[in-house]
Every structure is written in C-alpha cells, then in structure tokens.
Write a protein that holds these residues in place. Structure first.
Motif, mmCIF file in Angstrom:
data_model
loop_
_atom_site.group_PDB
_atom_site.id
_atom_site.type_symbol
_atom_site.label_atom_id
_atom_site.label_comp_id
_atom_site.label_asym_id
_atom_site.label_seq_id
_atom_site.Cartn_x
_atom_site.Cartn_y
_atom_site.Cartn_z
ATOM 1 N N THR A 1 0.838 -1.211 0.000
ATOM 2 C CA THR A 1 0.000 0.000 0.000
ATOM 3 C C THR A 1 0.868 1.254 0.000
ATOM 4 O O THR A 1 0.733 2.127 0.857
ATOM 5 C CB THR A 1 -0.982 0.033 1.197
ATOM 6 N N ASP A 2 1.802 1.332 -0.956
ATOM 7 C CA ASP A 2 2.761 2.433 -1.012
ATOM 8 C C ASP A 2 2.099 3.766 -1.333
ATOM 9 O O ASP A 2 0.984 3.827 -1.847
ATOM 10 C CB ASP A 2 3.838 2.131 -2.058
ATOM 11 N N ILE B 1 -2.214 9.838 -5.468
ATOM 12 C CA ILE B 1 -3.546 9.234 -5.530
ATOM 13 C C ILE B 1 -3.639 7.987 -4.669
ATOM 14 O O ILE B 1 -4.728 7.592 -4.225
ATOM 15 C CB ILE B 1 -3.922 8.905 -7.009
ATOM 16 N N ASN B 2 -2.496 7.347 -4.391
ATOM 17 C CA ASN B 2 -2.495 6.127 -3.585
ATOM 18 C C ASN B 2 -2.976 6.371 -2.153
ATOM 19 O O ASN B 2 -3.570 5.490 -1.525
ATOM 20 C CB ASN B 2 -1.106 5.497 -3.561
ATOM 21 N N GLU C 1 14.151 10.524 -4.504
ATOM 22 C CA GLU C 1 13.437 11.036 -3.334
ATOM 23 C C GLU C 1 12.708 9.935 -2.572
ATOM 24 O O GLU C 1 12.112 10.186 -1.522
ATOM 25 C CB GLU C 1 12.449 12.129 -3.750
ATOM 26 N N GLN C 2 12.750 8.724 -3.081
ATOM 27 C CA GLN C 2 12.132 7.599 -2.385
ATOM 28 C C GLN C 2 13.062 7.094 -1.287
ATOM 29 O O GLN C 2 14.252 7.369 -1.267
ATOM 30 C CB GLN C 2 11.851 6.459 -3.374
ATOM 31 N N GLY D 1 9.604 -1.897 1.810
ATOM 32 C CA GLY D 1 9.826 -1.687 0.383
ATOM 33 C C GLY D 1 10.035 -0.217 0.067
ATOM 34 O O GLY D 1 10.074 0.642 0.954
ATOM 35 N N ARG D 2 10.161 0.077 -1.226
ATOM 36 C CA ARG D 2 10.340 1.467 -1.667
ATOM 37 C C ARG D 2 9.054 2.252 -1.445
ATOM 38 O O ARG D 2 7.963 1.775 -1.747
ATOM 39 C CB ARG D 2 10.712 1.512 -3.147
ATOM 40 N N ASP D 3 9.223 3.481 -0.943
ATOM 41 C CA ASP D 3 8.029 4.266 -0.661
ATOM 42 C C ASP D 3 8.397 5.736 -0.492
ATOM 43 O O ASP D 3 9.572 6.105 -0.462
ATOM 44 C CB ASP D 3 7.362 3.757 0.624
ATOM 45 N N ASP D 4 7.367 6.540 -0.359
ATOM 46 C CA ASP D 4 7.516 7.940 -0.009
ATOM 47 C C ASP D 4 7.882 7.997 1.480
ATOM 48 O O ASP D 4 7.136 7.467 2.314
ATOM 49 C CB ASP D 4 6.183 8.656 -0.262
ATOM 50 N N PRO D 5 9.008 8.616 1.864
ATOM 51 C CA PRO D 5 9.366 8.674 3.286
ATOM 52 C C PRO D 5 8.302 9.350 4.133
ATOM 53 O O PRO D 5 8.217 9.105 5.351
ATOM 54 C CB PRO D 5 10.682 9.466 3.298
ATOM 55 N N VAL D 6 7.482 10.185 3.513
ATOM 56 C CA VAL D 6 6.387 10.844 4.226
ATOM 57 C C VAL D 6 5.489 9.817 4.905
ATOM 58 O O VAL D 6 4.964 10.046 5.998
ATOM 59 C CB VAL D 6 5.583 11.723 3.242
ATOM 60 N N ARG D 7 5.310 8.678 4.264
ATOM 61 C CA ARG D 7 4.402 7.661 4.811
ATOM 62 C C ARG D 7 4.900 7.124 6.143
ATOM 63 O O ARG D 7 4.126 6.959 7.090
ATOM 64 C CB ARG D 7 4.242 6.529 3.795
ATOM 65 N N ASP D 8 6.208 6.839 6.256
ATOM 66 C CA ASP D 8 6.751 6.370 7.526
ATOM 67 C C ASP D 8 6.756 7.474 8.578
ATOM 68 O O ASP D 8 6.503 7.224 9.756
ATOM 69 C CB ASP D 8 8.177 5.834 7.336
#
Length: 328
Positions: A129-130, A135-136, A197-198, A226-233
């Motif tokens: 669920t990256d 839009i994700n 930026e990931q 996995g690879r993701d937007d650091p904002v999510r963490d």
C-alpha cells in the motif's frame, strides 16, 4: 521441538512459545550455545502481500550491504512460510521513557535507508500500500471504507457504531478527500515520486518494533518493507497509536531533523502537511477493523478479550476523528 528439529543441523535443547498478539507464531529455540527465533508466518496476507518472503529477503539484502542493527536472516522455507533469524535480546521502551537519544537513533536508521544508493533501492519492490503516487493515499482510504462497509453489512454491528461510521466517519472522509484532490491535477496525482526522493520504508515504523539492550538498538518487523515515499513512515510514526503518549516535541524533532537531511526538504514538508489528515483517517479506519470478522477471529485465536478491545478501539476511532491532524 520435534517438528522444528528438521530445520536445524544442531540438536534443539528447548523450544519456548513467545506470547505475541498477532497473526504469526513465534518460538525461541535454544541450541547448545545460542538461541534462534523461528517465525511461522500466518497464511493470511493483506492484499495478497507475501509478508514472509518480503521480510526475509529485505533483511537478507540489508544484512548483505552492512546493516547490523537488525535480526540476522538464517533460513527461509517459502513453501511453509517459516523463517529462522538470530534471536535478539532486549526490551520495548515504555512511551513515557523515550527520550531524545532514542528518537535520534530511530532517526539515524531512517536516514541510512533514505541515503542508500539508487541501485540498492531498485532491488526492492514498492512497499505494501505504497504512497509513491499521491492518488495512492486517497485509494487507501477508499479501499478501507469499501472493505468496512462490506463487513458492516455481513456482521452484527451495534447500531451506534453503524451510525458513527455512516453519519460521521464517511462524511468527514469525503470532505478531506475532496479538499485533497482539488489541490492537484490528474497528472500530478498519478505522477510517481522520483527514485532519488524515495526511501526504503517499513509501513509500521516505531518504538513498538525497536528492541533496546545495553544502549544497543535492534529494528524489527520488515513484513511490509519496500520502496516508498518517506512521508508515509514519518506520518505513520507521529500518528501511531503506540506513540500516543510520546510528546509532540519529540515527534516533531524526528520529522524536522529527517527532512533537514533530505534532498528536497521544502517539498517533503509540503507533502507532510497535505497528506497529514489522510494518514489520520487511515488510523481511524484501522481502529474500526473491529467491524471485520477476520480481524476478530484472529484476536479470538490469540486469547484476547474481544469485548474490551472492541470498546477500546471504537473509543479511539471516535477520538481520532476529532484529532486527525498532527500539524495543527
């Protein structure tokens, strides 16, 4: 002991089941001069995500490139979803005892993941669920609403909980989503974050997954890595229920110091503030998993007090709806 012996060359001296509320079964295996952790992963996968394979392969590659503050991966049986790791001693810190040193150590780990070379990041698939596309974040909320709506229709949910879901949670969610979508073009919503930026992200990063012993820290739980937007963490960290007693100042410290060391701090801060209420919504709907029969069945199997958990989580969902933003 007999069942697990086939996975070891050495004779097993003892096996102890580790108390753990979750889908997986954990065992501490004692050999003649060392201990191992055996993890028997649940066959239940969120969105068909291969949790066992993801965790073992992620730890294997990180270990290969020099990470040592993680469990050492030793053996994996993909067919049976069983993995063996080094057994890490330590305690989970109580929220009220977490200090600047602890937050700085957690921050350093996130920065090391962010600063990995692009060739290393490419070795990893997008996280579960990256948020690599804006839009994700919206799709995550819409999927949660859809799944919970189906659970409500098939389960025996109290009337007052249904009213909260349909008359409060959904209208507020629609308003936040509409406001978020209005700030971007369709192309901007679908554009993937550049690889540079990931970062490599947990999806569930926090002190509930960090063991501490004699000043050393071990980072756990790579099942959705996995690879993701650091904002999510980052937003996951500040919104996490297990950090509810952690001070606003310490949470803000981790975010501020992280973005100061990134390639595009202004852009990251902008995304943090825009996505903030969506992450709050995500947590509210996580609390409302009490509507899910599958979730409740898993709790029953672990021996949990179902009625108590339902009331606690529903109260948390109501409170979260009125406190969706970290950035005030």
């Amino acid at each position: 002991k007999i069942d697990l012996q086939k996975y070891f060359d050495e004779k097993i001296i003892d096996v102890e089941r580790i108390n753990h509320i979750g889908n997986n079964h954990l065992f501490r295996v004692s050999l003649s001069n060392k201990k191992r952790l055996v993890k028997v992963y649940s066959q239940v996968h969120m969105n068909n995500w291969p949790r066992a394979k993801c965790e073992f392969s992620s730890l294997s590659y990180l270990w290969e490139i020099g990470f040592r503050d993680i469990p050492k991966p030793i053996y994996f049986n993909e067919k049976r979803n069983i993995a063996i790791y080094s057994y890490e001693e330590g305690i989970l810190l109580m929220q009220e005892k977490i200090d600047i040193k602890d937050v700085s150590t957690a921050l350093d780990f996130l920065i090391r993941l962010y600063n990995l070379k692009e060739k290393d990041k490419k070795r990893f698939a997008p996280a579960s669920t990256d948020g690599l596309k804006l839009i994700n974040y919206v799709k995550d909320i819409e999927d949660r609403i859809s799944h919970l709506s189906k659970d409500i229709q098939t389960g025996s949910i109290p009337k007052y909980m249904k009213e909260f879901f349909y008359e409060e949670a959904i209208p507020v969610s629609k308003q936040i989503i509409d406001n978020f979508l209005s700030k971007f073009t369709k192309e901007e919503l679908e554009q993937e974050l550049p690889l540079k930026e990931q970062s490599l992200c947990f999806g569930d990063f926090g002190f509930h997954n960090i063991l501490v012993r004699n000043g050393e820290y071990k980072f756990l739980d790579f099942e959705y890595f996995g690879r993701d937007d650091p904002v999510r963490d980052l937003l996951g960290f500040v919104h996490h229920d297990k950090h509810s007693l952690l001070s606003y100042e310490l949470k803000k410290l981790l975010i501020t110091r992280f973005i100061q060391q990134t390639k595009n701090p202004d852009e990251i801060m902008k995304r943090l503030k825009l996505i903030d209420p969506l992450k709050g919504l995500s947590w509210m709907f996580t609390f409302l998993n009490i509507f899910s029969k599958k979730y409740l069945d898993n709790l029953r199997m672990s021996g949990a007090d179902i009625d108590k958990i339902i009331e606690e989580r529903f109260t948390k969902a109501k409170n979260k709806l009125h406190n969706l933003k970290f950035f005030k």
